[in-house]
Design a protein around this motif. Structure first.
Motif, PDB file in Angstrom:
ATOM      1  N   THR A  69       8.918  -5.628   3.321  1.00 41.78           N
ATOM      2  CA  THR A  69       7.643  -4.886   2.897  1.00 41.78           C
ATOM      3  C   THR A  69       6.702  -5.803   3.837  1.00 41.78           C
ATOM      4  O   THR A  69       6.879  -7.021   3.986  1.00 41.78           O
ATOM      5  CB  THR A  69       7.447  -4.993   1.639  1.00 41.78           C
ATOM      6  N   ILE A  70       5.464  -5.258   4.000  1.00 43.22           N
ATOM      7  CA  ILE A  70       4.168  -6.007   4.577  1.00 43.22           C
ATOM      8  C   ILE A  70       3.014  -5.334   4.138  1.00 43.22           C
ATOM      9  O   ILE A  70       2.835  -4.229   3.924  1.00 43.22           O
ATOM     10  CB  ILE A  70       4.404  -5.801   6.170  1.00 43.22           C
ATOM     11  N   THR A  71       2.043  -6.156   3.699  1.00 38.55           N
ATOM     12  CA  THR A  71       0.997  -5.598   3.126  1.00 38.55           C
ATOM     13  C   THR A  71      -0.186  -5.424   4.184  1.00 38.55           C
ATOM     14  O   THR A  71       0.128  -5.584   5.526  1.00 38.55           O
ATOM     15  CB  THR A  71       0.163  -6.795   2.196  1.00 38.55           C
ATOM     16  N   SER A  72      -0.777  -4.730   3.967  1.00 42.33           N
ATOM     17  CA  SER A  72      -2.349  -4.478   5.012  1.00 42.33           C
ATOM     18  C   SER A  72      -2.727  -5.674   5.447  1.00 42.33           C
ATOM     19  O   SER A  72      -3.066  -5.872   6.739  1.00 42.33           O
ATOM     20  CB  SER A  72      -3.259  -3.621   4.322  1.00 42.33           C
ATOM     21  N   THR A  89       4.264 -10.907   4.269  1.00 44.75           N
ATOM     22  CA  THR A  89       5.750  -9.970   4.437  1.00 44.75           C
ATOM     23  C   THR A  89       6.650 -10.505   3.318  1.00 44.75           C
ATOM     24  O   THR A  89       6.495 -11.698   2.669  1.00 44.75           O
ATOM     25  CB  THR A  89       6.298 -10.625   5.542  1.00 44.75           C
ATOM     26  N   ASP A 105       2.589   3.128   1.029  1.00 45.35           N
ATOM     27  CA  ASP A 105       1.897   3.166   0.101  1.00 45.35           C
ATOM     28  C   ASP A 105       0.308   3.699   0.598  1.00 45.35           C
ATOM     29  O   ASP A 105      -0.277   2.692   0.877  1.00 45.35           O
ATOM     30  CB  ASP A 105       1.640   1.922  -0.725  1.00 45.35           C
ATOM     31  N   ASN A 143      -1.846   1.118   2.414  1.00 41.82           N
ATOM     32  CA  ASN A 143      -1.567  -0.405   1.582  1.00 41.82           C
ATOM     33  C   ASN A 143      -0.330  -0.890   2.076  1.00 41.82           C
ATOM     34  O   ASN A 143      -0.232  -1.042   3.208  1.00 41.82           O
ATOM     35  CB  ASN A 143      -1.813  -0.139   0.220  1.00 41.82           C
ATOM     36  N   ALA A 144       0.305  -1.382   1.303  1.00 50.38           N
ATOM     37  CA  ALA A 144       1.759  -1.941   1.862  1.00 50.38           C
ATOM     38  C   ALA A 144       2.535  -1.059   2.432  1.00 50.38           C
ATOM     39  O   ALA A 144       2.407   0.337   2.165  1.00 50.38           O
ATOM     40  CB  ALA A 144       2.434  -2.516   0.618  1.00 50.38           C
ATOM     41  N   GLY A 200       6.563  -0.539   3.922  1.00 46.47           N
ATOM     42  CA  GLY A 200       8.020  -1.123   3.765  1.00 46.47           C
ATOM     43  C   GLY A 200       9.369  -0.507   4.195  1.00 46.47           C
ATOM     44  O   GLY A 200       9.204   0.996   4.687  1.00 46.47           O
TER      45      GLY A 200
END
Length: 119
Positions: A50-53, A57, A98, A32-33, A35
């Motif tokens: 951080t960056i999500t899937s 950002t 994650d 998932n995320a 970071g």
């Protein structure tokens, strides 16, 4: 079991650049995320980016305009391009992923990579 491994730290002069990489591997259903966080001597751990899937950002104010986070979902890898580095960026940088496995969803951390910026 999930492994998170960082690479790319080192010593650089102020104004220079470094690129950190972090790969998550193991029995992962999905990541998932992801970071980057950092821990400097005498300070608390702080979020860098951080960056999500999906590619959304988020940056700490100290990183905005200088650092860029990106990821390769096919490789479960996240990158942190750091430009215009300052001595205050000196810290151990930790990658967080994650991950969802067969048994749980949770945060997994790498061992950290040292970034030292000389003045």
């Amino acid at each position: 079991q999930v492994q998170v491994v960082e690479s790319g730290g080192g010593l650089v002069q102020a104004g220079g650049s470094l690129r950190l990489s972090c790969a998550a591997s193991g029995s992962i259903f999905s990541v998932n995320a992801m970071g980057w966080y950092r821990l400097a001597p005498g300070k608390q751990r702080e979020l860098v980016a951080t960056i999500t899937s999906g590619g959304k950002t988020n940056y700490a104010d100290s990183a905005k305009g200088r650092f860029t986070i990106s990821r390769d979902n096919a490789k479960n890898t996240v990158y942190l391009q750091m430009n215009s580095l300052k001595p205050e960026d000196t810290a151990v940088y930790y990658c967080n992923a994650d991950c969802t496995t067969r048994y749980r969803r949770g945060d997994y951390w790498g061992q950290g990579t040292q970034v030292t910026v000389s003045s």
